[in-house]
Scaffold this active site. Structure first.
Site, PDB file in Angstrom:
ATOM      1  N   GLU A 174       0.848  -1.193   0.000  1.00 27.64           N
ATOM      2  CA  GLU A 174       0.000   0.000   0.000  1.00 27.64           C
ATOM      3  C   GLU A 174       0.883   1.241   0.000  1.00 27.64           C
ATOM      4  OE1 GLU A 174      -2.174  -0.237   3.657  1.00 27.64           O
ATOM      5  OE2 GLU A 174      -3.232  -2.063   3.066  1.00 27.64           O
ATOM      6  N   LYS A 203       2.375   4.554   1.487  1.00 25.15           N
ATOM      7  CA  LYS A 203       2.476   5.086   2.846  1.00 25.15           C
ATOM      8  C   LYS A 203       2.068   6.543   2.787  1.00 25.15           C
ATOM      9  CE  LYS A 203       5.182   5.094   7.043  1.00 25.15           C
ATOM     10  NZ  LYS A 203       4.807   6.401   7.514  1.00 25.15           N
ATOM     11  N   ASP A 246       1.226  10.312   3.826  1.00 26.05           N
ATOM     12  CA  ASP A 246       1.912  11.231   4.722  1.00 26.05           C
ATOM     13  C   ASP A 246       0.908  12.201   5.351  1.00 26.05           C
ATOM     14  OD1 ASP A 246       3.966  12.340   6.064  1.00 26.05           O
ATOM     15  OD2 ASP A 246       4.831  13.408   4.356  1.00 26.05           O
ATOM     16  N   TYR A 297      -7.068   2.203   6.312  1.00 23.64           N
ATOM     17  CA  TYR A 297      -6.214   1.082   5.928  1.00 23.64           C
ATOM     18  C   TYR A 297      -6.070  -0.032   6.955  1.00 23.64           C
ATOM     19  CZ  TYR A 297      -3.114   4.406   8.306  1.00 23.64           C
ATOM     20  OH  TYR A 297      -2.598   5.318   9.171  1.00 23.64           O
ATOM     21  N   LYS A 324      10.492   3.204   3.066  1.00 26.91           N
ATOM     22  CA  LYS A 324      10.454   4.650   2.769  1.00 26.91           C
ATOM     23  C   LYS A 324      11.160   4.945   1.449  1.00 26.91           C
ATOM     24  CE  LYS A 324       9.206   6.782   6.696  1.00 26.91           C
ATOM     25  NZ  LYS A 324       9.587   7.969   7.115  1.00 26.91           N
ATOM     26  N   CYS A 331       8.407  49.250   3.750  1.00 29.37           N
ATOM     27  CA  CYS A 331       8.244  48.424   2.559  1.00 29.37           C
ATOM     28  C   CYS A 331       9.512  48.501   1.711  1.00 29.37           C
ATOM     29  CB  CYS A 331       7.041  48.917   1.763  1.00 29.37           C
ATOM     30  SG  CYS A 331       6.945  48.174   0.128  1.00 29.37           S
ATOM     31  N   CYS A 364       8.643  50.485  -1.771  1.00 33.22           N
ATOM     32  CA  CYS A 364       8.312  51.905  -1.894  1.00 33.22           C
ATOM     33  C   CYS A 364       8.784  52.728  -0.699  1.00 33.22           C
ATOM     34  CB  CYS A 364       6.808  52.084  -2.096  1.00 33.22           C
ATOM     35  SG  CYS A 364       5.846  51.640  -0.646  1.00 33.22           S
ATOM     36  N   CYS A 392       2.481  46.382   3.461  1.00 32.18           N
ATOM     37  CA  CYS A 392       2.627  47.733   2.943  1.00 32.18           C
ATOM     38  C   CYS A 392       1.208  48.179   2.604  1.00 32.18           C
ATOM     39  CB  CYS A 392       3.481  47.711   1.681  1.00 32.18           C
ATOM     40  SG  CYS A 392       3.448  49.283   0.819  1.00 32.18           S
ATOM     41  N   CYS A 432       2.040  51.588  -4.195  1.00 33.73           N
ATOM     42  CA  CYS A 432       3.302  50.835  -4.124  1.00 33.73           C
ATOM     43  C   CYS A 432       3.534  50.090  -5.446  1.00 33.73           C
ATOM     44  CB  CYS A 432       3.256  49.847  -2.957  1.00 33.73           C
ATOM     45  SG  CYS A 432       4.690  48.745  -2.932  1.00 33.73           S
TER      46      CYS A 432
HETATM   47  S1  IVH Z   1      -0.798   0.436   8.847  1.00 27.91           S
HETATM   48  C1  IVH Z   1       1.165  -0.831  12.991  1.00 27.91           C
HETATM   49  N1  IVH Z   1      -0.856   1.477   6.482  1.00 27.91           N
HETATM   50  O1  IVH Z   1       2.417   5.128   9.183  1.00 27.91           O
HETATM   51  C2  IVH Z   1       0.786   0.366  12.267  1.00 27.91           C
HETATM   52  N2  IVH Z   1       0.013   2.810   8.253  1.00 27.91           N
HETATM   53  O2  IVH Z   1       4.681   4.373  11.025  1.00 27.91           O
HETATM   54  C3  IVH Z   1      -0.257   0.008  11.284  1.00 27.91           C
HETATM   55  N3  IVH Z   1       0.673   5.062   7.576  1.00 27.91           N
HETATM   56  O3  IVH Z   1       0.885   5.384  12.309  1.00 27.91           O
HETATM   57  C4  IVH Z   1      -0.449   1.116  10.374  1.00 27.91           C
HETATM   58  N4  IVH Z   1       0.153   4.841   5.465  1.00 27.91           N
HETATM   59  O4  IVH Z   1       0.066   6.908  10.427  1.00 27.91           O
HETATM   60  C5  IVH Z   1      -0.522   1.674   7.761  1.00 27.91           C
HETATM   61  N5  IVH Z   1      -0.995   2.254   4.325  1.00 27.91           N
HETATM   62  C6  IVH Z   1      -0.674   2.465   5.595  1.00 27.91           C
HETATM   63  C7  IVH Z   1      -0.146   3.685   6.057  1.00 27.91           C
HETATM   64  C8  IVH Z   1       0.195   3.818   7.398  1.00 27.91           C
HETATM   65  C9  IVH Z   1       0.627   5.659   6.367  1.00 27.91           C
HETATM   66  C10 IVH Z   1       1.202   5.702   8.799  1.00 27.91           C
HETATM   67  C11 IVH Z   1       0.301   5.592   9.999  1.00 27.91           C
HETATM   68  C12 IVH Z   1       1.110   4.885  11.029  1.00 27.91           C
HETATM   69  C13 IVH Z   1       2.484   5.140  10.581  1.00 27.91           C
HETATM   70  C14 IVH Z   1       3.352   4.040  11.089  1.00 27.91           C
END
Ligand code: IVH
Length: 690
Positions: A134, A136, A138, A246, A335, A429, A432, A447, A452
């Site tokens: 999946e 990740k 942010d 998720y 990551k 400013c 001006c 300003c 200006c």
């Molecule tokens: S599963 C055991 N799935 O990443 C944690 N987390 O470092 C289970 N996050 O706190 C989380 N995308 O905020 C999961 N597809 C994803 C995610 C995800 C982002 C974040 C989440 C979690 C942190 C863990």
């Protein structure tokens, strides 16, 4: 937000048809609620919107009206009840039934293979393990708790054991179901996911924040986190947050074969997921391949992701693997390489924006960040620059936020030159020289000199910009040159420009001069909302401009509107209304608008839906093909806003085929089926006649 093409299920009712008897009202209320929830589902979960925002608003307003007239039918799960409750003084705390863990991170494809090794070793298993990969996301993790199908609580992660209760805030997110869809769910369901802001929404929010003199956010994550921490749910309701789910919280009452199956169920329960970006793979090598694929997609996604989460797909195996310390042994976060770079600050300059806002900007040694050369980074405002204590000569770590705006993450203090000086915001400013002011409660210094030159120059850039008059060949550099050469001082001067004027500028060739003139000429028939936006009235962003255009349909009534009249419009509060009346109260602006109109600028009114008896294209279905003077999306929107439907394929049910240049197979099919064919002009006539 654009809901795209029109759908089958819009049921519009005009005032006259509003049901009068109680029973009918109750029925319509129920119907409207179901419709709105269904459209939320189509928009947020399926990503297949069927009606425009405008149509959604109309249904919403109708429901609100009926509920006000019949408060006895009000229920907490009504779509109108997302914003409720009074501002809090602080958030309560509540424990998670099952702790919210974190993920072990890895930073390279080899680490993914090593993770897989550990999994197989623990399971004493030699074969391939199936994973669900999946994105990740942010953002920030939130837990939703449902009892008997209703959302009763939402918690932040907190320390993993105890979170903050942010229910009223989370209820305002339309991607979060207030009630689970369908009927087969456990009596208590906990669902976890990520709350975030789309990149485009972040960009717009920052623009609005800037307009109103509030602090801008460094990146979408901060914007989302800052919003969830707001104590007033009304503020949250105005910020475009999304939630993608998720994982389960406690698994009590949940029996699934795999993570994949669970995700599918989440979707049919009405939760928004990133299923379309997830992939089930049969071994770690395939996971590595998907990691590279996802990294390639990263910048084209509407939200920020910072890696891939790899989860053992089978729930049985997940259970067998269990947890280690504070993380599950069955999941890993791979990551992406951080898109950061180290560079040195050459100078800090203060820029003057269109509204007079003074913004400190760091000028850096050019450096590549995520494949793009970065030279400038905004330091937002005085407070921010003090907080980070950024100084000329400092080495800093930069990052690109929301894939566009470079952000300074931190100063590398070890490398700070001994003689460096704390940066001091100027009180006058820089453009001006007049004294700047800081309004109480605002973090931004401005300003306020209406003459200006920096403000005039920035206003011109805004006027010509893509979302305003869209004079695409007229770049910022040329505007500056034209301004300095005194060839253009105000908007209307643009429409008086001649090729010779441009040729008098340095390094300006005849071909590009001609292109610029043509591009200016092409901008003469803007949509009314773009024209209103282009004027650069404070607090009038593109959304507000759209509401104004929709409401007034022409410039004159807008220019003479009173404060009270403006405040009656949805989304327009006293502050914005006052700014609008003030702007049109200025002789200079009114005269400038008249000059523009005299020079041939003709804002195009939006198609009226109210005046001409509701929905003129109601019941008609269109297929649009070939190249037209307007973008395909826009044509779809136009048809939708007039009550028509659009479809991508020609069938016997199609009322009209709207065919532009180089129409192909659809045209043939329509001819074959003897469907009426319209060219652009016929279509315009149809609208006029409608
Ligand atoms: S599963 C055991 N799935 O990443 C944690 N987390 O470092 C289970 N996050 O706190 C989380 N995308 O905020 C999961 N597809 C994803 C995610 C995800 C982002 C974040 C989440 C979690 C942190 C863990």
């Amino acid at each position: 937000m654009d809901r795209g093409a029109v759908g089958e299920q819009v049921i519009m009712k005009t005032k006259e048809q509003t049901p009068s008897s109680e029973r009918q009202a109750a029925k319509r209320i129920d119907e409207l609620r179901r419709l709105l929830l269904e459209h939320d589902y189509k928009y947020y979960v399926l990503d297949q919107p069927e009606i425009t925002d405008y149509q959604y608003d109309q249904l919403f307003q109708e429901l609100k009206g009926l509920e006000e007239a019949h408060p006895e039918y009000l229920t907490t799960d009504s779509p109108t009840q997302r914003v409720g409750g009074v501002p809090l003084s602080q958030f309560d705390k509540a424990p998670h039934r099952s702790p919210m863990l974190s993920l072990q991170n890895s930073y390279s494809p080899e680490d993914i293979l090593a993770f897989d090794e550990r999994v197989r070793k623990f399971l004493k298993f030699n074969g391939d393990v199936e994973y669900l990969c999946e994105p990740k996301l942010d953002g920030l993790a939130i837990e939703l708790i449902y009892e008997n199908g209703e959302l009763i609580q939402a918690l932040t992660r907190g320390d993993g054991e105890v979170g903050e209760v942010v229910t009223s805030n989370i209820r305002t997110l339309r991607s979060v179901p207030l009630k689970i869809k369908g009927s087969h769910w456990p009596p208590r369901l906990e669902v976890r996911g990520e709350v975030l802001m789309l990149k485009e929404d972040f960009r717009q929010l920052n623009e609005q924040q800037q307009e109103s003199g509030a602090t801008t956010f460094a990146n979408p994550r901060n914007a989302a986190a800052g919003t969830i921490r707001q104590l007033d749910p009304k503020v949250v309701a105005q910020r475009p947050l999304r939630m993608f789910c998720y994982s389960p919280g406690t698994r009590e009452g949940l029996e699934f074969e795999s993570q994949m199956k669970f995700m599918e169920q989440l979707k049919s329960w009405g939760f928004s997921t990133v299923g379309h970006l997830s992939r089930q793979v049969s071994n770690a090598q395939e996971a590595v391949a998907y990691y590279h694929e996802l990294e390639g997609l990263r910048h084209s996604l509407p939200f920020e992701i910072d890696g891939m989460v790899l989860k053992v797909n089978s729930w049985k195996l997940q259970e067998a693997l269990g947890n280690i310390a504070r993380s599950p042994r069955w999941a890993n976060a791979a990551k992406f390489k951080p898109e950061q770079a180290l560079t040195r600050i050459k100078d800090i300059v203060v820029q003057v924006g269109r509204t007079g806002a003074l913004t400190p900007v760091a000028i850096m040694e050019p450096v590549q960040v995520g494949g793009v050369k970065v030279t400038h980074a905004t330091l937002h405002n005085e407070q921010e620059i003090q907080r980070k204590d950024v100084r000329v000569g400092d080495w800093v770590l930069v990052h690109r936020a929301g894939d566009v705006i470079p952000e300074i993450i931190e100063v590398v203090l070890d490398r700070r030159p001994k003689d460096s000086q704390v940066f001091q915001m100027p009180y006058s400013c820089p453009a001006c020289g007049s004294a700047s002011v800081q309004v109480e409660g605002e973090v931004i210094r401005r300003c306020v000199n209406p003459l200006c030159p920096a403000m005039s120059k920035e206003s011109l850039k805004h006027f010509a910009s893509r979302r305003a008059m869209n004079i695409d060949k007229l770049g910022d550099k040329i505007i500056e040159a034209l301004f300095e050469a005194k060839l253009v001082q105000r908007f209307s001067d643009l429409y008086k420009l001649k090729v010779e004027d441009l040729l008098s500028l340095e390094r300006q060739g005849p071909k590009s001069a001609q292109n610029i003139i043509s591009s200016i000429a092409k901008s003469q028939n803007p949509k009314l909302d773009r024209f209103i936006y282009a004027l650069g009235i404070r607090f009038v962003g593109d959304q507000t401009a759209r509401s104004l255009a929709r409401h007034f349909a022409a410039l004159d009534p807008l220019m003479s509107a009173t404060q009270e009249e403006l405040e009656k419009i949805e989304d327009i509060g006293p502050k914005v209304a006052q700014s609008i009346t003030q702007a049109f109260g200025q002789k200079e602006l009114v005269e400038e608008i008249h000059r523009l109109l005299e020079l041939g600028v003709k804002p195009q009114s939006p198609p009226s839906t109210k005046k001409e008896g509701g929905m003129p294209l109601q019941g008609l279905s269109f297929v649009v093909t070939g190249t037209l003077p307007m973008g395909r999306e826009e044509v779809h929107e136009l048809i939708a806003s007039l009550g028509g439907k659009t479809s991508s394929s020609v069938s016997r049910k199609t009322s009209y085929l709207l065919a532009g240049e180089s129409a192909g197979s659809k045209l043939e099919k329509a001819q074959e089926l003897k469907i009426k064919i319209l060219n652009w002009e016929d279509f315009q006539n149809l609208l006029k006649g409608a």
